[in-house]
Enzyme design. Sequence first.
Site, PDB file in Angstrom:
ATOM      1  N   GLU A 205     -21.208   6.382 -17.978  1.00 48.12           N
ATOM      2  CA  GLU A 205     -20.092   5.427 -17.467  1.00 48.12           C
ATOM      3  C   GLU A 205     -19.541   6.219 -15.961  1.00 48.12           C
ATOM      4  OE1 GLU A 205     -18.899   2.651 -17.679  1.00 48.12           O
ATOM      5  OE2 GLU A 205     -19.784   1.734 -19.592  1.00 48.12           O
ATOM      6  N   CYS A 206     -19.136   5.410 -15.054  1.00 50.13           N
ATOM      7  CA  CYS A 206     -18.537   6.018 -13.885  1.00 50.13           C
ATOM      8  C   CYS A 206     -17.035   6.002 -14.020  1.00 50.13           C
ATOM      9  CB  CYS A 206     -19.114   5.073 -12.812  1.00 50.13           C
ATOM     10  SG  CYS A 206     -18.663   3.496 -12.937  1.00 50.13           S
ATOM     11  N   GLY A 207     -16.815   5.312 -14.976  1.00 47.93           N
ATOM     12  CA  GLY A 207     -15.304   5.240 -15.146  1.00 47.93           C
ATOM     13  C   GLY A 207     -14.369   4.060 -14.874  1.00 47.93           C
TER      14      GLY A 207
END
Length: 213
Positions: A206-208
């Site tokens: 996940e990139c956030g």
Amino acid sequence: MSTATAVSAAELARVNAEHGHDAAALVAWALGLGQTPIVTTNFRPFEAVILHLVTRVQPGVPVVWMDNGYNTDATYRFADAVTKQLGLNLKIYLPRRSRAHREAVEGPTPALDDPRHAAFTEEVKLEPFARALRETAPRVWFTALRATDTAVRAQMEPVSINPDGLIKVAPLLHWSSKQLHEYCQQHGLPNNFDYVDPTKGEDNRECGLHLAH
């Protein structure tokens, strides 16, 4: 009608049960709510599918792109091609510092295990998205995320409501790459496989952005 009352829990459950695997039906339902929509894109592989699905129903919907400044040449050319072909109402959000400025002061992109990586992600992706949300003030958010992307996304429903009341719609959640490819072929859509996300660093991470929203 406020977003908080736009969709009841019962309606949410019904839509996911009845239309969770029908992308066109999900798009029609969400746009039929009469709430302000946006579509986010990063112009990764198969992004033309979500853009076509939504804009063929509502052509002027704002398309939000957080251009982190680290995209490949092919990604920029793909973005221009899709925007022109579909007549997108593209809204580009850039970090407050250019890539050249950031790298001159702080050096190359920090590695995933570098304590500075979180701040890097905040600067080039999360802050621009927060700014986009403030300025476009959507109540419905279309995203092309897929269950196969990450473990977090595998647990999602096609339609959900964020804590802030934003209705998040992922019409392609259960689509395979084969289905996406066939859709592009059927509708004559361009594609892009030369894509890199510097905030993720590796596949299935996940990139956030979808953790924060």
